[in-house]
Design a protein around this motif. Structure first.
Motif, PDB file in Angstrom:
ATOM      1  N   VAL A   1       6.630 -50.152  14.173  1.00  0.00           N
ATOM      2  CA  VAL A   1       6.480 -48.698  14.044  1.00  0.00           C
ATOM      3  C   VAL A   1       7.756 -48.036  14.550  1.00  0.00           C
ATOM      4  N   LYS A   2       8.363 -47.218  13.701  1.00  0.00           N
ATOM      5  CA  LYS A   2       9.602 -46.530  14.070  1.00  0.00           C
ATOM      6  C   LYS A   2       9.333 -45.034  14.171  1.00  0.00           C
ATOM      7  N   PRO A   3       9.430 -44.455  15.374  1.00  0.00           N
ATOM      8  CA  PRO A   3       9.226 -43.013  15.514  1.00  0.00           C
ATOM      9  C   PRO A   3      10.287 -42.231  14.744  1.00  0.00           C
ATOM     10  N   GLU A   4       9.866 -41.224  14.012  1.00  0.00           N
ATOM     11  CA  GLU A   4      10.772 -40.352  13.267  1.00  0.00           C
ATOM     12  C   GLU A   4      11.030 -39.113  14.130  1.00  0.00           C
ATOM     13  N   ILE A   5      12.195 -39.102  14.797  1.00  0.00           N
ATOM     14  CA  ILE A   5      12.528 -38.022  15.719  1.00  0.00           C
ATOM     15  C   ILE A   5      13.432 -37.017  15.021  1.00  0.00           C
ATOM     16  N   ILE A   6      13.062 -35.740  15.085  1.00  0.00           N
ATOM     17  CA  ILE A   6      13.906 -34.685  14.528  1.00  0.00           C
ATOM     18  C   ILE A   6      14.251 -33.693  15.641  1.00  0.00           C
ATOM     19  N   GLY A   7      15.410 -33.048  15.484  1.00  0.00           N
ATOM     20  CA  GLY A   7      15.868 -32.115  16.509  1.00  0.00           C
ATOM     21  C   GLY A   7      16.591 -32.839  17.629  1.00  0.00           C
ATOM     22  N   THR A   8      17.142 -32.072  18.543  1.00  0.00           N
ATOM     23  CA  THR A   8      17.872 -32.619  19.689  1.00  0.00           C
ATOM     24  C   THR A   8      17.406 -31.939  20.970  1.00  0.00           C
ATOM     25  N   PRO A   9      17.507 -32.647  22.110  1.00  0.00           N
ATOM     26  CA  PRO A   9      17.131 -32.012  23.379  1.00  0.00           C
ATOM     27  C   PRO A   9      18.012 -30.797  23.684  1.00  0.00           C
ATOM     28  N   ALA A  10      17.603 -30.047  24.681  1.00  0.00           N
ATOM     29  CA  ALA A  10      18.385 -28.886  25.103  1.00  0.00           C
ATOM     30  C   ALA A  10      19.766 -29.331  25.585  1.00  0.00           C
ATOM     31  N   LYS A  11      20.700 -28.392  25.602  1.00  0.00           N
ATOM     32  CA  LYS A  11      22.049 -28.683  26.055  1.00  0.00           C
ATOM     33  C   LYS A  11      22.015 -29.208  27.494  1.00  0.00           C
ATOM     34  N   GLY A  12      22.714 -30.315  27.711  1.00  0.00           N
ATOM     35  CA  GLY A  12      22.725 -30.929  29.029  1.00  0.00           C
ATOM     36  C   GLY A  12      21.651 -31.982  29.225  1.00  0.00           C
ATOM     37  N   TYR A  13      20.869 -32.251  28.160  1.00  0.00           N
ATOM     38  CA  TYR A  13      19.812 -33.252  28.252  1.00  0.00           C
ATOM     39  C   TYR A  13      19.991 -34.295  27.145  1.00  0.00           C
ATOM     40  N   LYS A  14      19.394 -35.467  27.344  1.00  0.00           N
ATOM     41  CA  LYS A  14      19.503 -36.538  26.363  1.00  0.00           C
ATOM     42  C   LYS A  14      18.211 -37.336  26.325  1.00  0.00           C
ATOM     43  N   ILE A  15      18.059 -38.131  25.252  1.00  0.00           N
ATOM     44  CA  ILE A  15      16.921 -39.052  25.148  1.00  0.00           C
ATOM     45  C   ILE A  15      17.256 -40.308  25.952  1.00  0.00           C
ATOM     46  N   GLU A  16      16.443 -40.610  26.953  1.00  0.00           N
ATOM     47  CA  GLU A  16      16.660 -41.817  27.748  1.00  0.00           C
ATOM     48  C   GLU A  16      16.067 -43.031  27.027  1.00  0.00           C
ATOM     49  N   LYS A  17      14.837 -42.889  26.537  1.00  0.00           N
ATOM     50  CA  LYS A  17      14.204 -43.973  25.782  1.00  0.00           C
ATOM     51  C   LYS A  17      13.001 -43.415  25.037  1.00  0.00           C
ATOM     52  N   ILE A  18      12.527 -44.202  24.048  1.00  0.00           N
ATOM     53  CA  ILE A  18      11.351 -43.831  23.263  1.00  0.00           C
ATOM     54  C   ILE A  18      10.359 -44.984  23.325  1.00  0.00           C
ATOM     55  N   GLU A  19       9.137 -44.667  23.659  1.00  0.00           N
ATOM     56  CA  GLU A  19       8.087 -45.682  23.795  1.00  0.00           C
ATOM     57  C   GLU A  19       6.985 -45.416  22.779  1.00  0.00           C
ATOM     58  N   THR A  20       6.579 -46.457  22.043  1.00  0.00           N
ATOM     59  CA  THR A  20       5.529 -46.332  21.036  1.00  0.00           C
ATOM     60  C   THR A  20       4.399 -47.314  21.345  1.00  0.00           C
ATOM     61  N   ILE A  21       3.169 -46.796  21.403  1.00  0.00           N
ATOM     62  CA  ILE A  21       2.001 -47.631  21.689  1.00  0.00           C
ATOM     63  C   ILE A  21       0.929 -47.359  20.637  1.00  0.00           C
ATOM     64  N   PRO A  22       0.531 -48.398  19.867  1.00  0.00           N
ATOM     65  CA  PRO A  22       1.173 -49.710  19.783  1.00  0.00           C
ATOM     66  C   PRO A  22       2.480 -49.615  18.998  1.00  0.00           C
ATOM     67  N   ASP A  23       3.325 -50.610  19.163  1.00  0.00           N
ATOM     68  CA  ASP A  23       4.619 -50.583  18.465  1.00  0.00           C
ATOM     69  C   ASP A  23       4.600 -51.408  17.180  1.00  0.00           C
ATOM     70  N   ARG A  24       3.431 -51.970  16.851  1.00  0.00           N
ATOM     71  CA  ARG A  24       3.276 -52.731  15.603  1.00  0.00           C
ATOM     72  C   ARG A  24       1.908 -52.433  14.997  1.00  0.00           C
ATOM     73  N   VAL A  25       1.845 -52.496  13.670  1.00  0.00           N
ATOM     74  CA  VAL A  25       0.576 -52.332  12.976  1.00  0.00           C
ATOM     75  C   VAL A  25       0.446 -53.432  11.931  1.00  0.00           C
ATOM     76  N   ILE A  26      -0.782 -53.691  11.531  1.00  0.00           N
ATOM     77  CA  ILE A  26      -1.043 -54.641  10.451  1.00  0.00           C
ATOM     78  C   ILE A  26      -1.278 -53.835   9.169  1.00  0.00           C
ATOM     79  N   ALA A  27      -0.404 -54.057   8.188  1.00  0.00           N
ATOM     80  CA  ALA A  27      -0.510 -53.352   6.914  1.00  0.00           C
ATOM     81  C   ALA A  27      -1.134 -54.267   5.871  1.00  0.00           C
ATOM     82  N   SER A  28      -1.998 -53.697   5.050  1.00  0.00           N
ATOM     83  CA  SER A  28      -2.641 -54.432   3.964  1.00  0.00           C
ATOM     84  C   SER A  28      -2.373 -53.692   2.664  1.00  0.00           C
TER      85      SER A  28
END
Length: 277
Positions: free
Chosen positions: A105-132
């Motif tokens: 699973v890949k999070p689709e992130i749009i936009g950017t943090p406020a000035k002076g801030y950054k993305i430290e990490k992204i956590e997804t739960i669950p990070d995998r799915v079973i597709a049929s």
């Protein structure tokens, strides 16, 4: 016997039942049967309101093409109502073996943090799915994206429940429909050098002299806070309460704002002279 009669077209939903678990419908099939009916107005009205489905039973079917012939006698139309025409009269259902595959699973992130801030990490739960789904779709996929998650102007952690983007894989299903995405936002850290910070005595004693009177300070911390710090926000002092007479070389004590760390002070030692009475 004398009730007024009417003729209208109604749409009867197509409902597929008993599709074998290891098979999948690989083509587009009609969602409804359009039927032109004639009869007593009260019966016509009931048919239009109820919209009873045309059932397609796929029990005991196998992979391949099945042609469905629509028999007007099997359409859910009550006695006393006449079917004048209907369409489609037949359609094909193509059945293929179902494929199952684990996808990241890949999070689709749009936009950017406020000035002076950054993305430290992204956590997804669950990070995998079973597709049929269809092999021709799943063989092309290594990951599946979430729906867009907007972090524009964020200054703190964002935690959301997000659906999966199934737009381009219409013949595929997943074992779960939503995931939890946590985007960790933190201030961007930097370094700032502040010169000519005055050195003070604590407690102040008139018979003590020292040199230099000013030092340079190097600080580390969030840029949003560093940008506002001046020499007035820093205390550099020499503790004099236990100082004996004579010349001393002392490391000054430096107090900086909370959340800010001291990297360096130049010079690191102050020459102090305490005179005799």
């Amino acid at each position: 016997m004398g009730e007024e009669k009417a003729e209208i077209t109604v749409s009867l939903p197509v409902e597929v039942i008993n599709l074998p678990k290891d098979l999948i419908i690989a083509n587009d099939i009609p969602t409804a049967i359009n039927v032109r009916i004639f009869g007593p107005r009260s019966l016509i009205r009931d048919v239009a309101i109820q919209r009873l489905p045309k059932i397609i039973d796929l029990k005991n079917t196998s992979p391949g093409k099945i042609t469905i012939h629509i028999d007007p006698e099997t359409l859910p139309i009550p006695t006393g109502v006449k079917i004048t025409r209907f369409q489609p009269s037949e359609f094909n259902i193509i059945l293929e073996p179902m494929m199952r595959k684990e996808l990241m699973v890949k999070p689709e992130i749009i936009g950017t943090p406020a000035k002076g801030y950054k993305i430290e990490k992204i956590e997804t739960i669950p990070d995998r799915v079973i597709a049929s789904g269809l092999p021709r779709e799943l063989n092309k996929l290594r990951e599946i994206k979430t729906l867009p998650i907007n972090i524009d102007g964020a200054t703190e952690i964002i935690k959301v429940r997000s659906g999966l983007n199934m737009k381009d894989i219409t013949n595929t299903e997943t074992n779960i429909s939503e995931v939890t995405v946590t985007v960790y936002i933190k201030p961007i850290e930097g370094i700032k050098k502040i010169q000519r910070v005055p050195v003070k005595l604590y407690p102040p004693i008139s018979k003590i002299s020292f040199w230099p009177k000013e030092v340079s300070i190097t600080l580390k911390g969030p840029l949003t806070e560093l940008n506002n710090i001046t020499a007035n926000d820093i205390t550099v002092m020499i503790e004099t309460q236990d100082l004996t007479k004579g010349i001393h070389v002392i490391e000054p004590k430096c107090i900086v704002p909370e959340g800010i760390s001291l990297l360096n002070i130049i010079p690191q030692k102050i020459k102090v002279y305490k005179a005799k009475k």
